[in-house]
Design a protein around this motif. Structure first.
Motif, PDB file in Angstrom:
ATOM      1  N   ALA A  70       0.852  -1.188   0.000  1.00 21.09           N
ATOM      2  CA  ALA A  70       0.000   0.000   0.000  1.00 21.09           C
ATOM      3  C   ALA A  70       0.889   1.239   0.000  1.00 21.09           C
ATOM      4  CB  ALA A  70      -0.902  -0.006   1.229  1.00 21.09           C
ATOM      5  N   THR A  71       0.380   2.334  -0.567  1.00 22.05           N
ATOM      6  CA  THR A  71       1.139   3.582  -0.620  1.00 22.05           C
ATOM      7  C   THR A  71       0.282   4.736  -0.108  1.00 22.05           C
ATOM      8  OG1 THR A  71       0.428   4.151  -2.874  1.00 22.05           O
ATOM      9  CG2 THR A  71       2.405   2.790  -2.657  1.00 22.05           C
ATOM     10  N   TRP A  72       0.953   5.696   0.497  1.00 20.89           N
ATOM     11  CA  TRP A  72       0.279   6.913   0.949  1.00 20.89           C
ATOM     12  C   TRP A  72       1.322   8.012   1.117  1.00 20.89           C
ATOM     13  CZ3 TRP A  72       0.913   9.814   5.462  1.00 20.89           C
ATOM     14  CH2 TRP A  72       0.006  10.871   5.617  1.00 20.89           C
ATOM     15  N   ALA A  73       1.210   9.085   0.347  1.00 18.03           N
ATOM     16  CA  ALA A  73       2.026  10.297   0.498  1.00 18.03           C
ATOM     17  C   ALA A  73       3.522   9.995   0.648  1.00 18.03           C
ATOM     18  CB  ALA A  73       1.524  11.112   1.683  1.00 18.03           C
ATOM     19  N   GLY A  74       4.052   9.125  -0.194  1.00 17.05           N
ATOM     20  CA  GLY A  74       5.472   8.795  -0.149  1.00 17.05           C
ATOM     21  C   GLY A  74       5.828   7.690   0.830  1.00 17.05           C
ATOM     22  N   TRP A  75       4.839   7.170   1.542  1.00 19.49           N
ATOM     23  CA  TRP A  75       5.032   6.077   2.492  1.00 19.49           C
ATOM     24  C   TRP A  75       4.498   4.785   1.895  1.00 19.49           C
ATOM     25  CZ3 TRP A  75       7.338   6.331   7.276  1.00 19.49           C
ATOM     26  CH2 TRP A  75       7.663   7.607   7.740  1.00 19.49           C
ATOM     27  N   THR A  76       5.012   3.663   2.392  1.00 23.49           N
ATOM     28  CA  THR A  76       4.517   2.355   1.977  1.00 23.49           C
ATOM     29  C   THR A  76       4.172   1.533   3.212  1.00 23.49           C
ATOM     30  OG1 THR A  76       6.725   1.360   1.990  1.00 23.49           O
ATOM     31  CG2 THR A  76       5.975   2.352  -0.087  1.00 23.49           C
ATOM     32  N   PHE A  77       3.263   0.585   3.017  1.00 26.15           N
ATOM     33  CA  PHE A  77       2.960  -0.377   4.071  1.00 26.15           C
ATOM     34  C   PHE A  77       2.981  -1.766   3.468  1.00 26.15           C
ATOM     35  CE2 PHE A  77       0.207  -3.168   6.490  1.00 26.15           C
ATOM     36  CZ  PHE A  77       0.804  -3.068   7.731  1.00 26.15           C
ATOM     37  N   ASP A  78       3.767  -2.639   4.090  1.00 23.43           N
ATOM     38  CA  ASP A  78       3.783  -4.055   3.739  1.00 23.43           C
ATOM     39  C   ASP A  78       4.135  -4.854   4.990  1.00 23.43           C
ATOM     40  OD1 ASP A  78       6.589  -3.879   4.004  1.00 23.43           O
ATOM     41  OD2 ASP A  78       6.999  -4.724   2.041  1.00 23.43           O
ATOM     42  N   HIS A  79       4.584  -6.064   4.819  1.00 21.96           N
ATOM     43  CA  HIS A  79       4.904  -6.954   5.937  1.00 21.96           C
ATOM     44  C   HIS A  79       5.878  -6.354   6.936  1.00 21.96           C
ATOM     45  CE1 HIS A  79       8.984  -7.980   4.588  1.00 21.96           C
ATOM     46  NE2 HIS A  79       8.482  -7.638   3.415  1.00 21.96           N
ATOM     47  N   SER A  80       6.685  -5.396   6.522  1.00 20.88           N
ATOM     48  CA  SER A  80       7.669  -4.820   7.454  1.00 20.88           C
ATOM     49  C   SER A  80       7.206  -3.488   8.034  1.00 20.88           C
ATOM     50  CB  SER A  80       9.044  -4.715   6.795  1.00 20.88           C
ATOM     51  OG  SER A  80       9.020  -3.918   5.642  1.00 20.88           O
ATOM     52  N   GLY A  81       5.930  -3.155   7.856  1.00 23.66           N
ATOM     53  CA  GLY A  81       5.371  -1.946   8.456  1.00 23.66           C
ATOM     54  C   GLY A  81       5.391  -0.770   7.503  1.00 23.66           C
ATOM     55  N   TRP A  82       5.300   0.420   8.083  1.00 24.29           N
ATOM     56  CA  TRP A  82       5.309   1.671   7.311  1.00 24.29           C
ATOM     57  C   TRP A  82       6.740   2.152   7.121  1.00 24.29           C
ATOM     58  CZ3 TRP A  82       1.204   3.680   4.908  1.00 24.29           C
ATOM     59  CH2 TRP A  82      -0.066   3.298   5.342  1.00 24.29           C
ATOM     60  N   HIS A  83       7.090   2.504   5.881  1.00 27.24           N
ATOM     61  CA  HIS A  83       8.426   3.011   5.555  1.00 27.24           C
ATOM     62  C   HIS A  83       8.329   3.987   4.398  1.00 27.24           C
ATOM     63  CE1 HIS A  83      10.428   0.080   8.064  1.00 27.24           C
ATOM     64  NE2 HIS A  83       9.612  -0.816   7.581  1.00 27.24           N
ATOM     65  N   PRO A  84       9.251   4.943   4.321  1.00 26.96           N
ATOM     66  CA  PRO A  84       9.307   5.756   3.108  1.00 26.96           C
ATOM     67  C   PRO A  84       9.530   4.830   1.897  1.00 26.96           C
ATOM     68  CG  PRO A  84      10.655   6.730   4.831  1.00 26.96           C
ATOM     69  CD  PRO A  84      10.245   5.361   5.313  1.00 26.96           C
ATOM     70  N   GLU A  85       8.861   5.131   0.799  1.00 25.66           N
ATOM     71  CA  GLU A  85       8.940   4.244  -0.365  1.00 25.66           C
ATOM     72  C   GLU A  85      10.366   3.975  -0.833  1.00 25.66           C
ATOM     73  OE1 GLU A  85       6.326   3.130  -4.220  1.00 25.66           O
ATOM     74  OE2 GLU A  85       6.497   5.266  -3.760  1.00 25.66           O
ATOM     75  N   PRO A  86      11.270   4.965  -0.838  1.00 26.96           N
ATOM     76  CA  PRO A  86      12.644   4.645  -1.262  1.00 26.96           C
ATOM     77  C   PRO A  86      13.305   3.560  -0.404  1.00 26.96           C
ATOM     78  CG  PRO A  86      12.318   7.017  -1.273  1.00 26.96           C
ATOM     79  CD  PRO A  86      11.097   6.407  -0.620  1.00 26.96           C
ATOM     80  N   HIS A  87      12.968   3.477   0.883  1.00 31.85           N
ATOM     81  CA  HIS A  87      13.551   2.452   1.755  1.00 31.85           C
ATOM     82  C   HIS A  87      13.052   1.064   1.365  1.00 31.85           C
ATOM     83  CE1 HIS A  87      14.365   5.507   5.240  1.00 31.85           C
ATOM     84  NE2 HIS A  87      14.798   5.927   4.069  1.00 31.85           N
ATOM     85  N   LEU A  88      11.755   0.948   1.091  1.00 36.21           N
ATOM     86  CA  LEU A  88      11.187  -0.336   0.675  1.00 36.21           C
ATOM     87  C   LEU A  88      11.794  -0.776  -0.657  1.00 36.21           C
ATOM     88  CD1 LEU A  88       8.515  -2.321   1.259  1.00 36.21           C
ATOM     89  CD2 LEU A  88       7.891  -1.213  -0.874  1.00 36.21           C
TER      90      LEU A  88
END
Length: 144
Positions: A70-88
């Motif tokens: 999932a994405t929101w305002a430059g953030w992502t959510f997956d199995h490892s929680g919420w992270h800035p998209e570049p980190h994922l």
């Protein structure tokens, strides 16, 4: 928690062939590989007041998506929680050692599952929706 590549939790041949064995993995492993799309759709549906998007990772020039988030305002959510998209993206690119592409996904879960050979919720050994909701609830969103 640091962003962790989905490939760290890739299913074994036994986990791919036996739904019960796949179901019995830890929540993080289950939602990293095999039910990531379920978690992403649950995240989007749990926050109707937010413009949550859906994205998938694929290897460059390959149409098959192998990880969904999932994405929101430059953030992502997956199995490892919420992270800035570049980190994922970096965690997955570094683990796979191959160029990756992030692509937007359709809003319809059935359409996604049909196009990418993924299971609908009723096709799992147990109902993954309550499990996904409980997992999502353990992770504080960035707007909270």
């Amino acid at each position: 928690m640091t962003a962790v590549a989905a490939g760290v939790f890739r299913r074994t041949p036994l986990e791919r062939s036996d739904q019960r064995v796949a179901w019995d993995r830890t929540d993080q492993a289950f939602f990293a590989a095999g039910a990531c799309h379920i978690l992403a759709w649950v995240c989007r549906d749990a926050h109707p007041d937010r413009p949550i998007g859906l994205a998938g990772l694929r290897f460059a020039d390959d149409p098959q998506v192998w990880h969904v988030y999932a994405t929101w305002a430059g953030w992502t959510f997956d199995h490892s929680g919420w992270h800035p998209e570049p980190h994922l993206l970096a965690a997955n690119r570094d683990f796979e050692s191959r160029p990756l592409e992030a692509v937007a996904l359709p809003d319809d879960l059935a359409e996604f599952c049909a196009a990418h050979h993924s299971r609908m919720p009723h096709q799992y050994w147990g109902d993954p929706l309550p499990r996904a909701r409980a997992y999502l609830a353990r992770h504080t969103p960035p707007w909270a």
